[in-house]
Design a protein around this motif. Structure first.
Motif, PDB file in Angstrom:
ATOM      1  N   ASN A   1      -2.616   0.439  23.078  1.00 38.55           N
ATOM      2  CA  ASN A   1      -1.965   0.419  21.681  1.00 38.55           C
ATOM      3  C   ASN A   1      -2.276  -0.835  20.755  1.00 38.55           C
ATOM      4  O   ASN A   1      -2.389  -1.884  21.444  1.00 38.55           O
ATOM      5  CB  ASN A   1      -0.639   0.702  22.042  1.00 38.55           C
ATOM      6  N   HIS A   2      -2.493  -0.691  19.594  1.00 34.48           N
ATOM      7  CA  HIS A   2      -2.646  -1.820  18.670  1.00 34.48           C
ATOM      8  C   HIS A   2      -1.971  -1.143  17.224  1.00 34.48           C
ATOM      9  O   HIS A   2      -2.502  -0.179  16.777  1.00 34.48           O
ATOM     10  CB  HIS A   2      -4.216  -1.976  18.472  1.00 34.48           C
ATOM     11  N   ASN A   3      -0.880  -2.059  17.007  1.00 35.52           N
ATOM     12  CA  ASN A   3      -0.126  -1.493  15.697  1.00 35.52           C
ATOM     13  C   ASN A   3      -0.783  -2.019  14.449  1.00 35.52           C
ATOM     14  O   ASN A   3      -1.303  -3.214  14.400  1.00 35.52           O
ATOM     15  CB  ASN A   3       1.074  -2.015  15.824  1.00 35.52           C
ATOM     16  N   LEU A   4      -0.973  -1.231  13.651  1.00 35.28           N
ATOM     17  CA  LEU A   4      -1.311  -1.336  12.166  1.00 35.28           C
ATOM     18  C   LEU A   4      -0.040  -2.211  11.623  1.00 35.28           C
ATOM     19  O   LEU A   4      -0.462  -3.004  10.509  1.00 35.28           O
ATOM     20  CB  LEU A   4      -1.852  -0.242  11.344  1.00 35.28           C
ATOM     21  N   GLU A   5       0.956  -1.972  12.114  1.00 33.73           N
ATOM     22  CA  GLU A   5       2.398  -2.286  11.294  1.00 33.73           C
ATOM     23  C   GLU A   5       2.842  -1.873   9.822  1.00 33.73           C
ATOM     24  O   GLU A   5       3.842  -1.622   9.719  1.00 33.73           O
ATOM     25  CB  GLU A   5       2.236  -3.863  11.326  1.00 33.73           C
ATOM     26  N   THR A   6       1.678  -1.838   8.995  1.00 32.73           N
ATOM     27  CA  THR A   6       1.984  -1.532   7.486  1.00 32.73           C
ATOM     28  C   THR A   6       0.710  -0.818   6.929  1.00 32.73           C
ATOM     29  O   THR A   6      -0.217  -1.059   7.583  1.00 32.73           O
ATOM     30  CB  THR A   6       2.731  -2.580   7.004  1.00 32.73           C
ATOM     31  N   VAL A   7       0.879  -0.483   5.758  1.00 33.69           N
ATOM     32  CA  VAL A   7      -0.352  -0.061   5.028  1.00 33.69           C
ATOM     33  C   VAL A   7      -0.992  -1.245   4.497  1.00 33.69           C
ATOM     34  O   VAL A   7      -0.525  -2.421   4.261  1.00 33.69           O
ATOM     35  CB  VAL A   7       0.104   0.673   3.665  1.00 33.69           C
ATOM     36  N   PRO A   8      -2.374  -1.258   4.012  1.00 31.84           N
ATOM     37  CA  PRO A   8      -3.295  -2.365   3.755  1.00 31.84           C
ATOM     38  C   PRO A   8      -2.713  -3.167   2.566  1.00 31.84           C
ATOM     39  O   PRO A   8      -2.948  -4.238   2.532  1.00 31.84           O
ATOM     40  CB  PRO A   8      -4.483  -1.655   3.664  1.00 31.84           C
ATOM     41  N   SER A   9      -1.984  -2.404   1.525  1.00 29.05           N
ATOM     42  CA  SER A   9      -1.681  -3.343   0.229  1.00 29.05           C
ATOM     43  C   SER A   9      -0.725  -4.171   0.564  1.00 29.05           C
ATOM     44  O   SER A   9      -0.177  -5.078  -0.085  1.00 29.05           O
ATOM     45  CB  SER A   9      -1.327  -2.136  -0.690  1.00 29.05           C
ATOM     46  N   ASN A  10      -0.048  -4.277   1.771  1.00 28.15           N
ATOM     47  CA  ASN A  10       1.167  -4.964   2.140  1.00 28.15           C
ATOM     48  C   ASN A  10       0.635  -6.109   3.059  1.00 28.15           C
ATOM     49  O   ASN A  10       1.262  -6.926   3.570  1.00 28.15           O
ATOM     50  CB  ASN A  10       2.345  -4.356   3.076  1.00 28.15           C
ATOM     51  N   TYR A  11      -0.789  -6.011   3.539  1.00 21.77           N
ATOM     52  CA  TYR A  11      -1.152  -7.096   4.345  1.00 21.77           C
ATOM     53  C   TYR A  11      -1.017  -8.464   4.107  1.00 21.77           C
ATOM     54  O   TYR A  11      -0.679  -9.481   5.082  1.00 21.77           O
ATOM     55  CB  TYR A  11      -2.716  -6.708   5.008  1.00 21.77           C
ATOM     56  N   LEU A  12      -1.021  -8.892   2.666  1.00 22.01           N
ATOM     57  CA  LEU A  12      -1.079 -10.351   2.403  1.00 22.01           C
ATOM     58  C   LEU A  12       0.136 -10.765   2.431  1.00 22.01           C
ATOM     59  O   LEU A  12       0.612 -11.988   2.857  1.00 22.01           O
ATOM     60  CB  LEU A  12      -1.800 -10.513   0.858  1.00 22.01           C
ATOM     61  N   THR A  13       1.246 -10.003   2.348  1.00 21.89           N
ATOM     62  CA  THR A  13       2.578 -10.564   2.382  1.00 21.89           C
ATOM     63  C   THR A  13       3.364 -10.248   3.743  1.00 21.89           C
ATOM     64  O   THR A  13       4.161 -11.119   4.250  1.00 21.89           O
ATOM     65  CB  THR A  13       3.422  -9.858   1.235  1.00 21.89           C
ATOM     66  N   VAL A  14       2.769  -9.324   4.457  1.00 20.89           N
ATOM     67  CA  VAL A  14       3.654  -8.925   5.637  1.00 20.89           C
ATOM     68  C   VAL A  14       2.978  -9.156   7.064  1.00 20.89           C
ATOM     69  O   VAL A  14       3.369  -9.782   7.934  1.00 20.89           O
ATOM     70  CB  VAL A  14       3.771  -7.315   5.603  1.00 20.89           C
ATOM     71  N   ARG A  15       1.456  -9.245   6.982  1.00 24.88           N
ATOM     72  CA  ARG A  15       0.636  -9.394   8.115  1.00 24.88           C
ATOM     73  C   ARG A  15      -0.490 -10.237   7.612  1.00 24.88           C
ATOM     74  O   ARG A  15      -1.616  -9.914   7.936  1.00 24.88           O
ATOM     75  CB  ARG A  15       0.044  -7.963   8.814  1.00 24.88           C
ATOM     76  N   PRO A  16      -0.411 -11.363   7.139  1.00 26.11           N
ATOM     77  CA  PRO A  16      -1.444 -12.276   6.446  1.00 26.11           C
ATOM     78  C   PRO A  16      -2.481 -12.634   7.377  1.00 26.11           C
ATOM     79  O   PRO A  16      -3.649 -12.933   7.003  1.00 26.11           O
ATOM     80  CB  PRO A  16      -0.824 -13.460   5.970  1.00 26.11           C
ATOM     81  N   GLY A  17      -2.343 -12.881   8.991  1.00 30.30           N
ATOM     82  CA  GLY A  17      -3.252 -13.200   9.581  1.00 30.30           C
ATOM     83  C   GLY A  17      -4.345 -12.287   9.990  1.00 30.30           C
ATOM     84  O   GLY A  17      -5.153 -12.545  10.605  1.00 30.30           O
ATOM     85  N   ALA A  18      -3.927 -10.783   9.719  1.00 28.21           N
ATOM     86  CA  ALA A  18      -4.836  -9.821  10.319  1.00 28.21           C
ATOM     87  C   ALA A  18      -5.485  -9.178   9.035  1.00 28.21           C
ATOM     88  O   ALA A  18      -5.495  -9.672   7.863  1.00 28.21           O
ATOM     89  CB  ALA A  18      -3.732  -8.704  10.899  1.00 28.21           C
ATOM     90  N   ARG A  19      -6.463  -8.251   9.779  1.00 32.08           N
ATOM     91  CA  ARG A  19      -7.224  -7.480   8.648  1.00 32.08           C
ATOM     92  C   ARG A  19      -7.310  -6.017   8.818  1.00 32.08           C
ATOM     93  O   ARG A  19      -7.512  -5.618  10.060  1.00 32.08           O
ATOM     94  CB  ARG A  19      -8.695  -7.972   8.808  1.00 32.08           C
TER      95      ARG A  19
END
Length: 322
Positions: A182-200
């Motif tokens: 399992n590896h979670n995406l967590e959210t949609v790509p447009s949210n990555y800069l604010t929600v998951r900034p260390g990931a791609r």
């Protein structure tokens, strides 16, 4: 009503370094998202096993709303490699900072706790360890090996970091042959800069795809939270991206803001909307979908694994008849 999140918050220290933003108004939870604080005997017994083995669980660290239900049944998700993460995702309540050295006894401690609980299926996750050359891949391997040695009939599900820029790390973990990766995406790509900034986002998609390329027998799984400001069409596109990577199992749950310092809940998604996402995901080809306000990656993981295995067998049987 005292909730499980209130209880967990009192049991563990707050992490001031997770102050991502100024205090913001927290939306009032609807009735369908509320759960009672844990008080059962089974919960207390599980808590004692975790404490006596000096282990960390994501159930406590992330303030999971299902901790009462799961721990009552002696189900827990173990978080290895310490309780300090090298990233600062805006949704997460795990502490951020400089991690401590890995505990060489942790694999055996996890294996002992799993044996004491009598688990038929176990979920192992971890903090991000960007400070380690392999991102902690070898430690995952050692935990899997210890579990296989002491509880050979227990199926193993791992929920891993993205091993970003850690060459060879993923291959090492896949070679240990967990039952579910399992590896979670967590959210949609447009949210990555604010929600998951260390990931791609596309690195995570590629990681899941690579697992299947290395070992097609391993079930792959990913999950997202909704209520972070995503649009419906973005969620549907994310489903397509996961199916392109041949991911078997999708989980969708409501994001709950741990503290006023974390990313705000933009809205509470209704149970009907969750049901709609589930229906659409099945039409796109996922073997298993869990979509509800209280769905979390490891909630009902054991039961879901049996259903996942049955779904694959049924699919293969259909192919043979065709």
């Amino acid at each position: 009503m005292v909730t499980v999140l209130d209880t967990v918050a009192k049991q563990r220290p707050r992490h001031p370094e997770k102050a991502h933003r100024p205090d913001q108004e927290v939306l009032r939870k609807p009735e369908w998202i509320r759960v009672k604080a844990p008080t059962s005997r089974g919960y207390m017994e599980t808590r004692e096993i975790v404490k006596s083995n000096k282990l960390v669980t994501v159930c406590e660290e992330a303030g999971c709303p299902n901790i009462g239900e799961c721990w009552e049944k002696k189900h827990a998700t173990f978080m290895i490699m310490g309780e300090i993460c090298t990233r600062a995702c805006a949704f997460c309540n795990v502490a951020t900072g400089i991690p401590t050295a890995l505990d060489p006894n942790e694999p055996e401690s996890v294996a002992r706790a799993v044996r004491e609980m009598g688990l038929s299926h176990v979920v192992i996750t971890s903090v991000d360890r960007d400070d380690l050359a392999d991102g902690g891949a070898q430690h995952f391997v050692e935990v899997i090996q210890a579990l296989r040695a002491t509880s050979p009939n227990t199926t193993i599900e791992i929920l891993t970091p993205d091993f970003l820029r850690k060459e060879g790390a993923l291959e090492k973990v896949v070679a240990a042959r967990p039952d579910v990766f399992n590896h979670n995406l967590e959210t949609v790509p447009s949210n990555y800069l604010t929600v998951r900034p260390g990931a791609r986002y596309f690195h995570s998609i590629r990681l899941l795809q690579r697992v299947k390329e290395l070992d097609p027998t391993i079930f792959t799984k990913s999950g997202i939270m909704v209520g972070l400001g995503e649009e419906r069409n973005e969620v549907l596109q994310l489903m397509d991206d996961l199916r392109t990577a041949d991911v078997d199992f999708l989980t969708i749950g409501q994001y709950l803001q741990p503290t006023r310092k974390h990313h705000p809940v933009k809205r509470f998604v209704t149970p009907d909307e969750f049901k709609s996402y589930e229906t659409i995901a099945y039409t796109k080809g996922f073997l298993m979908v869990s979509s509800s306000p209280l769905t979390r990656s490891s909630h009902h993981a054991g039961e879901d694994f049996e259903r996942l295995r049955a779904a694959r067998a049924a699919k293969l049987a259909v192919r043979e008849l065709a």
